[in-house]
Design an enzyme around this catalytic site. Sequence first.
Site, PDB file in Angstrom:
ATOM      1  N   ARG A 240      88.587  59.597  65.766  1.00 19.53           N
ATOM      2  CA  ARG A 240      89.094  60.351  64.606  1.00 19.53           C
ATOM      3  C   ARG A 240      90.604  60.123  64.438  1.00 19.53           C
ATOM      4  O   ARG A 240      91.020  59.351  63.585  1.00 19.53           O
ATOM      5  CB  ARG A 240      88.737  61.843  64.774  1.00 19.53           C
ATOM      6  CG  ARG A 240      88.915  62.677  63.518  1.00 19.53           C
ATOM      7  CD  ARG A 240      90.334  63.125  63.251  1.00 19.53           C
ATOM      8  NE  ARG A 240      90.930  63.903  64.337  1.00 19.53           N
ATOM      9  CZ  ARG A 240      92.205  64.222  64.388  1.00 19.53           C
ATOM     10  NH1 ARG A 240      93.036  63.831  63.447  1.00 19.53           N
ATOM     11  NH2 ARG A 240      92.694  64.910  65.418  1.00 19.53           N
ATOM     12  N   ASP A 241      91.415  60.753  65.272  1.00 19.92           N
ATOM     13  CA  ASP A 241      92.873  60.611  65.141  1.00 19.92           C
ATOM     14  C   ASP A 241      93.257  59.146  65.321  1.00 19.92           C
ATOM     15  O   ASP A 241      94.114  58.608  64.602  1.00 19.92           O
ATOM     16  CB  ASP A 241      93.565  61.474  66.203  1.00 19.92           C
ATOM     17  CG  ASP A 241      94.999  61.826  65.873  1.00 19.92           C
ATOM     18  OD1 ASP A 241      95.638  61.071  65.133  1.00 19.92           O
ATOM     19  OD2 ASP A 241      95.494  62.845  66.366  1.00 19.92           O
TER      20      ASP A 241
ATOM     21  N   HIS B 121      97.505  68.840  72.526  1.00 18.57           N
ATOM     22  CA  HIS B 121      97.262  67.552  71.860  1.00 18.57           C
ATOM     23  C   HIS B 121      98.633  66.893  71.703  1.00 18.57           C
ATOM     24  O   HIS B 121      99.415  67.274  70.827  1.00 18.57           O
ATOM     25  CB  HIS B 121      96.604  67.869  70.516  1.00 18.57           C
ATOM     26  CG  HIS B 121      96.388  66.726  69.586  1.00 18.57           C
ATOM     27  ND1 HIS B 121      95.141  66.212  69.301  1.00 18.57           N
ATOM     28  CD2 HIS B 121      97.240  66.022  68.793  1.00 18.57           C
ATOM     29  CE1 HIS B 121      95.234  65.261  68.399  1.00 18.57           C
ATOM     30  NE2 HIS B 121      96.502  65.119  68.080  1.00 18.57           N
TER      31      HIS B 121
ATOM     32  N   HIS C 245     101.090  63.653  71.057  1.00 10.28           N
ATOM     33  CA  HIS C 245     101.330  62.265  70.630  1.00 10.28           C
ATOM     34  C   HIS C 245     102.463  61.734  71.493  1.00 10.28           C
ATOM     35  O   HIS C 245     103.351  62.479  71.901  1.00 10.28           O
ATOM     36  CB  HIS C 245     101.664  62.216  69.132  1.00 10.28           C
ATOM     37  CG  HIS C 245     100.441  62.388  68.267  1.00 10.28           C
ATOM     38  ND1 HIS C 245      99.842  61.338  67.624  1.00 10.28           N
ATOM     39  CD2 HIS C 245      99.692  63.473  67.981  1.00 10.28           C
ATOM     40  CE1 HIS C 245      98.780  61.771  66.962  1.00 10.28           C
ATOM     41  NE2 HIS C 245      98.668  63.078  67.162  1.00 10.28           N
TER      42      HIS C 245
ATOM     43  N   CYS D 191      99.024  60.910  62.244  1.00 16.84           N
ATOM     44  CA  CYS D 191      98.594  61.580  61.016  1.00 16.84           C
ATOM     45  C   CYS D 191      99.234  60.893  59.818  1.00 16.84           C
ATOM     46  O   CYS D 191     100.450  60.747  59.765  1.00 16.84           O
ATOM     47  CB  CYS D 191      99.002  63.047  61.058  1.00 16.84           C
ATOM     48  SG  CYS D 191      98.611  63.909  59.528  1.00 16.84           S
TER      49      CYS D 191
ATOM     50  N   ASN E  21      98.495  58.690  69.924  1.00 14.74           N
ATOM     51  CA  ASN E  21      98.219  59.795  70.834  1.00 14.74           C
ATOM     52  C   ASN E  21      98.465  59.353  72.273  1.00 14.74           C
ATOM     53  O   ASN E  21      98.449  58.158  72.580  1.00 14.74           O
ATOM     54  CB  ASN E  21      96.731  60.186  70.742  1.00 14.74           C
ATOM     55  CG  ASN E  21      96.393  60.897  69.463  1.00 14.74           C
ATOM     56  OD1 ASN E  21      96.125  60.279  68.449  1.00 14.74           O
ATOM     57  ND2 ASN E  21      96.403  62.202  69.505  1.00 14.74           N
TER      58      ASN E  21
END
Length: 321
Positions: free
Chosen positions: A15-16, A208, A210, A241, A250
Amino acid sequence: MDLPTTVRIYEVGPRDGLQNEATAVPTDAKLEFIRLLAEAGLKEIEATSFVSPKAVPQLADADGLLPRLPQVDGVRYPVLVPNERGLSRAEAAGATAIAVFTGATDAFTLRNIGMTVQGSLDVFAPVLATARARGWWTRAYVSTAFGCPFTGRVDPERVVDVTMRLAELGAEEICLGDTIGVGVPKQVHELTAAVLAAGLPLDRLAYHFHDTRGTALANVVAGLQDGVSCFDSSTGGTGGCPYAPGAAGNLATEDLVYLLDGLGIEHGVRLDGVLAAARFISHVLSRRLATKVGQAGGWDAATGQPLLAAGPPPSAAGSGR
Ligand code: HMG
Ligand code: MG
């Protein structure tokens, strides 16, 4: 505080990791990537997003991808949902775990999802209520928890406020996101202390990070010292993002696994499997990935023998499908 003995690694690569890529990734390649991640032992794999395909074209195949995911015992595939429309699409595709997402600042949240933070909470209230009524697992992200690309440093009290409102709406897990990778360990300690003081149970908190400025692993150690036991990462270190200028990859799953192995913390993920998945996605994206362990290799946790990062990507035919 003693470090946790067991940690959940929440994989966000599909996803990310893919949402901000310039190269279009075919659905079959995403499925193979996810199959390799599950084979490596990852139990929570954020598979895709049911957002506007205009906002994130890379994940426009979510409706077709979700029903084709490999069904593996004990593996959960959360999906990002921004509103009731996304929830209906996710349900039609067979989702049983969702993540809603807002931010600590209006400036970022308006650009990311076209709503103020308050507006997003109003939209999420029925989304979370429906998901819980269905018995689904639920998570909520608070992005820009350490800094906003538009307004700068973020006051921890602002993060606490949004966190507690999401917890009251019933999100099982609240994940604090360092969207643009500006945080340092001191801030992690301050933020953890602030949300715990406000009443969030430790086992409902995840981080989370990055790795934009190279502080992600240091921040994980700070989180571990605070007793946090769920961390997000992306195999191959991809991610970012599209609505946060300056957001880079990430924290890489291979770097996180190497750290946790060395600390003797259980997590159930095999480094060689993660490296194989990283090689595969690197091949699909036609570029060398920038993770530390992905370049240097690591140790096999069971035998202590060197594990080389290099090597051909696993065959797209895979095994055990
Ligand atoms: P909008 O334009 O503000 O609002 O989008 P709208 O409701 O007017 O919708 C516009 C169009 O999208 C309409 O279609 C809707 O039907 C459609 P049109 O009339 O133009 O043809 N639409 C949808 N289509 C499919 N699925 C839906 C949906 N909803 C509306 N669910 C919206 C608002 C939220 C939809 C949009 O801004 C959006 O999709 N944003 C997603 C942004 C995103 O995915 N960002 C990346 C994820 S967040 C992140 O990466 C951070 C994180 O990793 C943590 C961290 O790092 O901190 C989680
Ligand atoms: Mg992110």
